[in-house]
Motif scaffolding. Structure first.
Motif, PDB file in Angstrom:
ATOM      1  N   ALA A 108       0.826  -1.210   0.000  1.00 48.96           N
ATOM      2  CA  ALA A 108       0.000   0.000   0.000  1.00 48.96           C
ATOM      3  C   ALA A 108       0.858   1.257   0.000  1.00 48.96           C
ATOM      4  O   ALA A 108       0.464   2.290  -0.550  1.00 48.96           O
ATOM      5  N   GLY A 112      -1.265   2.494  -3.917  1.00 48.78           N
ATOM      6  CA  GLY A 112      -2.372   3.443  -4.005  1.00 48.78           C
ATOM      7  C   GLY A 112      -3.673   2.830  -4.464  1.00 48.78           C
ATOM      8  O   GLY A 112      -4.673   3.521  -4.609  1.00 48.78           O
ATOM      9  N   SER A 113      -3.700   1.521  -4.671  1.00 50.64           N
ATOM     10  CA  SER A 113      -4.906   0.849  -5.152  1.00 50.64           C
ATOM     11  C   SER A 113      -5.236  -0.326  -4.255  1.00 50.64           C
ATOM     12  O   SER A 113      -4.381  -1.167  -3.979  1.00 50.64           O
ATOM     13  N   SER A 114      -6.477  -0.391  -3.795  1.00 45.74           N
ATOM     14  CA  SER A 114      -6.901  -1.476  -2.916  1.00 45.74           C
ATOM     15  C   SER A 114      -6.942  -2.816  -3.657  1.00 45.74           C
ATOM     16  O   SER A 114      -6.452  -3.831  -3.169  1.00 45.74           O
ATOM     17  N   THR A 117      -3.461  -4.064  -4.404  1.00 41.56           N
ATOM     18  CA  THR A 117      -2.817  -4.553  -3.181  1.00 41.56           C
ATOM     19  C   THR A 117      -3.302  -5.951  -2.849  1.00 41.56           C
ATOM     20  O   THR A 117      -2.499  -6.858  -2.589  1.00 41.56           O
ATOM     21  N   GLY A 150      -4.748  -0.250   0.821  1.00 44.76           N
ATOM     22  CA  GLY A 150      -4.249   0.405  -0.380  1.00 44.76           C
ATOM     23  C   GLY A 150      -4.860   1.773  -0.615  1.00 44.76           C
ATOM     24  O   GLY A 150      -4.258   2.632  -1.262  1.00 44.76           O
ATOM     25  N   PHE A 151      -6.069   2.000  -0.080  1.00 45.59           N
ATOM     26  CA  PHE A 151      -6.721   3.314  -0.202  1.00 45.59           C
ATOM     27  C   PHE A 151      -6.278   4.281   0.885  1.00 45.59           C
ATOM     28  O   PHE A 151      -6.226   5.485   0.675  1.00 45.59           O
ATOM     29  N   PRO A 154      -0.829   6.230   2.173  1.00 44.51           N
ATOM     30  CA  PRO A 154      -0.393   6.938   0.953  1.00 44.51           C
ATOM     31  C   PRO A 154       0.780   6.230   0.282  1.00 44.51           C
ATOM     32  O   PRO A 154       1.509   5.478   0.937  1.00 44.51           O
ATOM     33  N   SER A 156      -2.277   7.365  -2.271  1.00 42.29           N
ATOM     34  CA  SER A 156      -3.578   6.778  -2.547  1.00 42.29           C
ATOM     35  C   SER A 156      -4.231   7.490  -3.725  1.00 42.29           C
ATOM     36  O   SER A 156      -4.361   8.721  -3.714  1.00 42.29           O
ATOM     37  N   ILE A 370     -12.647   7.815   3.182  1.00 36.49           N
ATOM     38  CA  ILE A 370     -11.840   6.730   2.622  1.00 36.49           C
ATOM     39  C   ILE A 370     -12.042   5.444   3.424  1.00 36.49           C
ATOM     40  O   ILE A 370     -12.114   4.348   2.848  1.00 36.49           O
ATOM     41  N   GLU A 374     -13.387   1.951   2.092  1.00 34.58           N
ATOM     42  CA  GLU A 374     -12.753   0.663   2.378  1.00 34.58           C
ATOM     43  C   GLU A 374     -13.785  -0.361   2.843  1.00 34.58           C
ATOM     44  O   GLU A 374     -13.725  -1.535   2.462  1.00 34.58           O
TER      45      GLU A 374
END
Length: 435
Positions: A108, A112-114, A117, A150-151, A154, A156, A370, A374
């Motif tokens: 993460a 920057g992407s859930s 990740t 991941g969100f 940072p 993110s 955020i 999530e």
């Protein structure tokens, strides 16, 4: 509630229910509502809002961070994460289940992407943990929960979008996400330790290693984590060291990723082409959503929707914590039907003024939002991480939802914690300002 408030909601339900792209649906709500209730030049407002929405300098960082994530997904060095973390985590209660949590937290910090990740770490750890006899539900649950980091941690992608739409400093948002992200990861670690203590059978077999040999393994595995350190320094170090802006840091990170890929011999024309295509698709989708959200925000202003909703909520005479509780319920419901980016762009114009009037600032609301996104990532029936995990494990969606439920509850309790103690969010941004 007036007709100019209720009708757009009806149009929203009709458009999204018909399967229209979210970006087109958002702009469609604004166009139809203005045509019905206001005598204004809609085409001029549309052109102006699209230009204003997409010409923000902060958005330049978006395609670069997405390109970095696409490249990272195709690197080889991620394959060494499990073997590098294994000797450090095997003696903790819960053993190698912690590799999901620490692995996702590490990724993460550079992704920057859930979804990226969850997918990148899961493709390595799931087969390994299965082979060692760890309880499948806890393997999936830890990955579902930690993948959402991941969100929050940072850099993110979703923080950049929120920062542009809410006119909040992206650098301050990045700083604000660090401590909550690390604390949430520690909450997951604590839950795994408690589960392992109460039910030792959830932990698979771990071969005992003599102390000296264990330290040799720990030290020999550190070079496999070196690329992570390089990229973390390239992104966060350059920004908070005052060397680069978020956009410049993203460009430097892409360059560092390409150098690492060349060094490990995973760089090829095909890899670059696939990463470029993936980036183009994602950026195009986000660009349409951001442009449409900018127009919808302007349309809501003309319709008086934010003021009408604000007056209605104020009439309920809710305390700040009661307001946050109401918003949590609303966002959980929205997260069951919409993906995270859509939730953010649709609700910011209405909800942000309510939250700031209750005494919270836009920085805190960004982290709150955020965290709610999530939660949406692991909320049925449209949680993106649930589908990623279904693809990785080939398990029925119902089993994955049940596995993710304890981590959903942990995240929900964490949201309530930062609502009661909002200073958790502002600690690091304040230190950055003071520095």
């Amino acid at each position: 509630m007036t007709a100019s408030v209720l009708v757009p909601f009806a149009i929203l339900l009709a458009l999204l229910g018909s399967g229209v792209w979210v970006g087109l649906g958002l702009s469609g709500i604004g166009i139809l509502s203005l045509e019905i209730f206001r005598n204004v030049p809609v085409e001029k407002l549309l052109a102006q809002s699209i230009w204003n929405g997409l010409s923000s300098p902060e958005l330049l960082a978006l395609p670069l961070f997405i390109l970095m994530a696409e490249l990272l997904f195709r690197t080889k060095f991620i394959d060494g994460v499990f073997s590098a973390l294994d000797p450090w985590l095997r003696n903790l209660p819960g053993g190698l289940l912690h590799t999901n949590i620490f692995g996702c937290a590490l990724f993460a910090l550079i992704s920057g992407s859930s979804a990226a990740t969850t997918s990148s770490i899961g493709r390595i750890t799931v087969p390994e943990l299965r082979a060692r006899g760890y309880e499948e539900r806890l393997v999936v649950g830890t990955l579902a929960g930690a993948g959402t980091l991941g969100f929050l941690i940072p850099p993110s992608i979703i923080m950049i979008v929120y920062g542009v739409l809410s006119q909040t400093s992206v650098l301050q948002l990045f700083a604000a996400g660090i401590l909550p992200g690390l604390l949430l990861a520690l909450c997951f670690v604590g839950y795994v330790i408690i589960r392992a203590k109460l039910t030792p059978s959830v932990v698979g077999a771990v071969e005992p290693i003599e102390r000296r040999a264990l330290w040799a393994l720990r030290l020999s595995g550190l070079p496999r984590l070196l690329p992570f350190l390089v990229l973390i320094l390239a992104v966060l170090g350059s920004m908070y060291g005052g060397i680069a802006s978020p956009t410049e840091a993203a460009a430097f990170a892409v360059f560092a990723t390409v150098v690492i890929m060349a060094f490990e011999k995973s760089l090829s024309v095909r890899t670059l082409r696939d990463a470029a295509i993936g980036t183009s698709r994602t950026v195009s989708m986000l660009g349409l959503i951001i442009a449409s959200a900018s127009f919808l925000t302007m349309a809501m202003g003309f319709l008086g929707m934010p003021r009408a909703v604000s007056d209605f909520v104020n009439g309920l005479d809710l305390s700040p914590l009661m307001l946050i509780g109401l918003l949590i319920v609303v966002y959980i419901v929205l997260g069951s039907f919409l993906e995270g980016m859509s939730i953010i762009v649709m609700t910011i114009p209405i909800v942000l003024p309510l939250v700031t009037a209750a005494g919270y600032d836009s920085l805190w609301f960004g982290i709150f939002l955020i965290l709610m996104v999530e939660l949406a990532q692991i909320s049925p029936p449209v949680g993106m991480n649930l589908f990623v995990l279904q693809g990785l494990t080939r398990k029925p969606l119902g089993e994955i939802v049940r596995a993710a439920l304890p981590f959903f509850i942990i995240m929900l309790l964490f949201v309530l914690t930062i609502a009661v103690f909002p200073g958790i969010v502002s600690v690091i941004p304040d230190l950055v300002k003071a520095g």
